[in-house]
Design an enzyme around this catalytic site. Structure first.
Site, PDB file in Angstrom:
ATOM      1  N   HIS A 250      -5.360  -3.853  -2.308  1.00 55.55           N
ATOM      2  CA  HIS A 250      -4.884  -2.737  -3.428  1.00 55.55           C
ATOM      3  C   HIS A 250      -4.801  -3.302  -4.767  1.00 55.55           C
ATOM      4  CE1 HIS A 250      -4.138   0.577  -0.440  1.00 55.55           C
ATOM      5  NE2 HIS A 250      -3.762  -0.498   0.421  1.00 55.55           N
TER       6      HIS A 250
ATOM      7  N   SER B 261       0.913  -1.253   0.069  1.00 53.01           N
ATOM      8  CA  SER B 261       0.064  -0.051  -0.055  1.00 53.01           C
ATOM      9  C   SER B 261       0.932   1.301   0.057  1.00 53.01           C
ATOM     10  CB  SER B 261      -0.885  -0.072   1.216  1.00 53.01           C
ATOM     11  OG  SER B 261      -0.060   0.111   2.325  1.00 53.01           O
TER      12      SER B 261
ATOM     13  N   LYS C  94     -11.747   0.061  -1.574  1.00 52.24           N
ATOM     14  CA  LYS C  94     -10.731   0.624  -2.481  1.00 52.24           C
ATOM     15  C   LYS C  94     -11.441   0.630  -3.836  1.00 52.24           C
ATOM     16  CE  LYS C  94      -7.134  -0.596   0.831  1.00 52.24           C
ATOM     17  NZ  LYS C  94      -7.468   0.474   1.578  1.00 52.24           N
TER      18      LYS C  94
HETATM   19  C1  LIG Z   1      -3.023  -4.244   2.496  1.00 52.96           C
HETATM   20  C2  LIG Z   1      -4.397  -3.713   3.361  1.00 52.96           C
HETATM   21  N1  LIG Z   1      -5.164  -4.660   4.134  1.00 52.96           N
HETATM   22  C3  LIG Z   1      -6.182  -4.296   4.642  1.00 52.96           C
HETATM   23  C4  LIG Z   1      -6.523  -2.882   4.714  1.00 52.96           C
HETATM   24  C5  LIG Z   1      -7.678  -2.632   5.633  1.00 52.96           C
HETATM   25  O1  LIG Z   1      -8.839  -2.564   4.835  1.00 52.96           O
HETATM   26  P1  LIG Z   1     -10.047  -1.246   5.216  1.00 52.96           P
HETATM   27  O2  LIG Z   1      -9.385  -0.002   5.340  1.00 52.96           O
HETATM   28  O3  LIG Z   1     -11.118  -1.521   4.197  1.00 52.96           O
HETATM   29  O4  LIG Z   1     -10.538  -1.739   6.553  1.00 52.96           O
HETATM   30  C6  LIG Z   1      -5.863  -2.008   4.064  1.00 52.96           C
HETATM   31  C7  LIG Z   1      -6.125  -0.578   4.338  1.00 52.96           C
HETATM   32  O5  LIG Z   1      -5.493   0.454   3.747  1.00 52.96           O
HETATM   33  C8  LIG Z   1      -4.759  -2.379   3.422  1.00 52.96           C
HETATM   34  O6  LIG Z   1      -4.016  -1.432   2.740  1.00 52.96           O
END
Ligand SMILES: Cc1ncc(COP(=O)(O)O)c(C=O)c1O
Length: 401
Positions: A215, A187, A246
């Site tokens: 992502h 990310s 996302k």
């Molecule tokens: C790699 C990754 N996994 C999980 C999440 C968590 O997702 P959410 O923000 O939809 O709860 C994120 C959030 O940025 C992320 O970048």
């Protein structure tokens, strides 16, 4: 002297004050008005959003909005209950079927957020006496899930399949279950996991593999199924975790798998049982977005055209960028003051990107993390490129002044 529970926040308060002195807006950004998926008003100023994870631009898709509004009218604003109690509506079940079909997997579970999906899966799949091997740059939700489950956690060097193999060899004699965890696109810097190599190592040692495609869903692969599809190794991935927040423009999370036992995770997972399920409007817009993702491949093409444009421009401006091209384009800056100046400068030029500071960054640098969307128009892309050109000149002037 009496102690209070707030004493430990003192250092945080000092750090906050220091940040406010260095960059007065940084901690107080409010999107005062949301104009579209790519425009907002911040501090009274119209800005182009170039830091959201709205990769396919679906947060303002008319059909998704209609689906959400209709569901709210029909089924109310919230489920007011857990998936295990009164909170599983027919929409939740339908979305699980649609996700399983999309990924060509036997089963799927829908969770309330992507964070909760990782918390649930990692705390439930492996526990005391078992081992998790995770890429050192994994997201906080993965770390938190590991901690919650009580498995033994080992980290391997970011994107280094050889280091993974070395650690697996050392752990082999322990003769216990091992779960490997990586992300599709990371990310912060937008780099891909070396997934074919990771799968080869996993198979050699008989481990399990979970890939967080948060992502990369809708971004990578001919059908948008993520890095595993792009790399041609879907069969080697045991569990795919992802988020609706996302590319799908909503909020929520999921896991899909061919292991029939996935269904049992529901009963063993506290983050599934002890939180309310997603509201009907969220489920409805996500289902519509998933359908659009499968039928409108031009969105992915537009996303990559925009990524290409910004990446090339920032390279031309000689910014230090992440190791490979993707819709996440991060400018790395060693100096905090310079990062503040660039970030504020971009805001003054009507462009919002995310400023990320250590320790939240993977390599100790400050990051101006921009991300593009299929919804950015050619004019908006030009505007973003012009703003980066302007702030680049600004810092060059500042440095020589
Ligand atoms: C790699 C990754 N996994 C999980 C999440 C968590 O997702 P959410 O923000 O939809 O709860 C994120 C959030 O940025 C992320 O970048």
């Amino acid at each position: 002297m009496t102690m209070t529970i707030f004493d430990k926040f003192q250092r945080l308060a000092e750090a906050r004050q220091e940040l406010e002195q260095g960059c007065d807006n940084f901690l107080n950004i409010v999107m005062q008005q949301i104009v579209s998926g790519t425009e907002a008003v911040v501090n009274g100023r119209p800005v182009i959003l170039a830091g959201s994870n709205n990769y396919l631009g679906l947060s303002f898709d008319a059909d998704c909005i209609d689906a959400a509004c209709n569901a709210a009218r029909k089924e109310g604003t919230g489920t007011t209950g857990s998936r295990m109690a009164n909170g599983t509506f027919s929409g939740h079940v339908a979305l699980e079927r649609e996700l399983a079909d999309f990924f060509n997997r036997q089963g799927a579970i829908v969770f309330s957020t992507g964070y909760v999906a990782n918390l649930a899966m990692l705390s439930t799949l492996v526990g005391p006496g078992e081992i998790i091997l995770l890429d050192a740059d994994c997201h906080a939700s993965i770390y938190d899930g590991c901690r919650m489950g009580g498995a033994e956690v080992h980290r391997f060097r970011h994107n280094d399949a050889q280091d993974l193999e070395k650690r697996l060899r050392r752990l082999e004699k322990r003769n216990t279950n091992v779960l490997i965890v990586v992300e599709g696109l990371y990310s912060m810097l937008g780099d891909r996991a070396p997934l074919a190599d990771v799968v080869a190592v996993k198979e050699k040692f008989g481990a399990y593999l979970l890939v967080d495609e948060a992502h990369s869903l809708g971004v990578l692969g001919a059908n948008g199924r993520g890095l595993a599809e792009e790399a041609g190794v879907e069969d080697g991935v045991d569990f795919v975790v992802g988020t609706f927040s996302k590319s799908l423009g909503a909020i929520g999370g999921f896991c899909v798998s061919n292991h029939p036992e996935l269904n049992l995770v529901r009963y063993a997972s506290r983050p599934y049982v002890f939180t309310a399920s997603s509201s009907p409007s969220v489920i409805a817009s996500t289902r519509k977005a998933l359908e659009i993702m499968q039928t409108r491949s031009e969105l992915r093409q537009r996303l990559w055209d925009n990524a290409d444009k910004l990446y090339k421009k920032l390279k031309e401006l000689d910014f230090s960028l992440g190791p490979e091209q993707s819709p996440i384009i991060a400018v790395r800056l060693e100096d905090k003051a310079e990062a503040f100046a660039l970030w504020s400068g971009l805001l003054e030029h009507g462009v919002y990107v995310n400023l990320v500071l250590p320790p939240a960054t993977p390599d100790g640098n400050c990051l101006l993390r921009s991300s593009v969307s299929a919804a950015h128009t050619p004019q908006q892309m030009e505007h973003i490129c012009r703003a980066f050109t302007a702030v680049r000149e600004l810092t060059a002037v500042a440095q020589t002044a």
